[in-house]
Design a protein around this motif. Structure first.
Motif, PDB file in Angstrom:
ATOM      1  N   GLU A  50       0.827  -1.210   0.000  1.00  0.00           N
ATOM      2  CA  GLU A  50       0.000   0.000   0.000  1.00  0.00           C
ATOM      3  C   GLU A  50       0.860   1.258   0.000  1.00  0.00           C
ATOM      4  N   GLU A  53       2.323   1.708  -3.511  1.00  0.00           N
ATOM      5  CA  GLU A  53       1.315   2.219  -4.439  1.00  0.00           C
ATOM      6  C   GLU A  53       1.012   3.684  -4.178  1.00  0.00           C
ATOM      7  N   ALA A  54       0.953   4.086  -2.914  1.00  0.00           N
ATOM      8  CA  ALA A  54       0.715   5.493  -2.583  1.00  0.00           C
ATOM      9  C   ALA A  54       1.863   6.358  -3.071  1.00  0.00           C
ATOM     10  N   ARG A  56       3.816   5.718  -5.632  1.00  0.00           N
ATOM     11  CA  ARG A  56       3.708   5.803  -7.094  1.00  0.00           C
ATOM     12  C   ARG A  56       2.620   6.787  -7.509  1.00  0.00           C
ATOM     13  N   ARG A  57       1.491   6.767  -6.812  1.00  0.00           N
ATOM     14  CA  ARG A  57       0.422   7.723  -7.134  1.00  0.00           C
ATOM     15  C   ARG A  57       0.893   9.148  -6.879  1.00  0.00           C
ATOM     16  N   ALA A  58       1.632   9.359  -5.787  1.00  0.00           N
ATOM     17  CA  ALA A  58       2.132  10.699  -5.469  1.00  0.00           C
ATOM     18  C   ALA A  58       3.123  11.171  -6.528  1.00  0.00           C
ATOM     19  N   ARG A  60       3.077  10.313  -9.691  1.00  0.00           N
ATOM     20  CA  ARG A  60       2.317  10.621 -10.912  1.00  0.00           C
ATOM     21  C   ARG A  60       1.541  11.924 -10.770  1.00  0.00           C
ATOM     22  N   ASP A  61       1.215  12.287  -9.556  1.00  0.00           N
ATOM     23  CA  ASP A  61       0.451  13.505  -9.301  1.00  0.00           C
ATOM     24  C   ASP A  61       1.429  14.671  -9.233  1.00  0.00           C
TER      25      ASP A  61
END
Length: 78
Positions: A50, A53-54, A56-58, A60-61
């Protein structure tokens, strides 16, 4: 009166039953410990996934903001 053979048989029987009971209790303790350790390891791995994944999302943002008159507004990407 009980003979020597029967007394010895009774003693061996009691010892065997007692040993079986204790071994059974020990097996339950070990099985429970293995289950609990396995669950904790699984939870630890899940937490790691988790977090990855967080992260990676950060990454991309990549929106950027700038302050205009004390309020945040989104700036178009350049």
């Amino acid at each position: 009166m009980v003979g020597k053979f029967e007394r010895n048989k009774d003693t061996v029987q009691e010892m065997t039953e007692s040993a079986a009971m204790h071994v059974g209790r020990i097996a339950v303790i070990i099985a429970t410990a293995v289950r609990d350790v396995t669950r904790e390891i699984g939870d630890l791995v899940t937490d790691g996934i988790e977090m990855r994944e967080a992260s990676r999302r950060a990454q991309r943002d990549n929106r950027s903001f700038e302050v205009i008159d004390g309020e945040f507004e989104q700036v178009a990407e350049k």
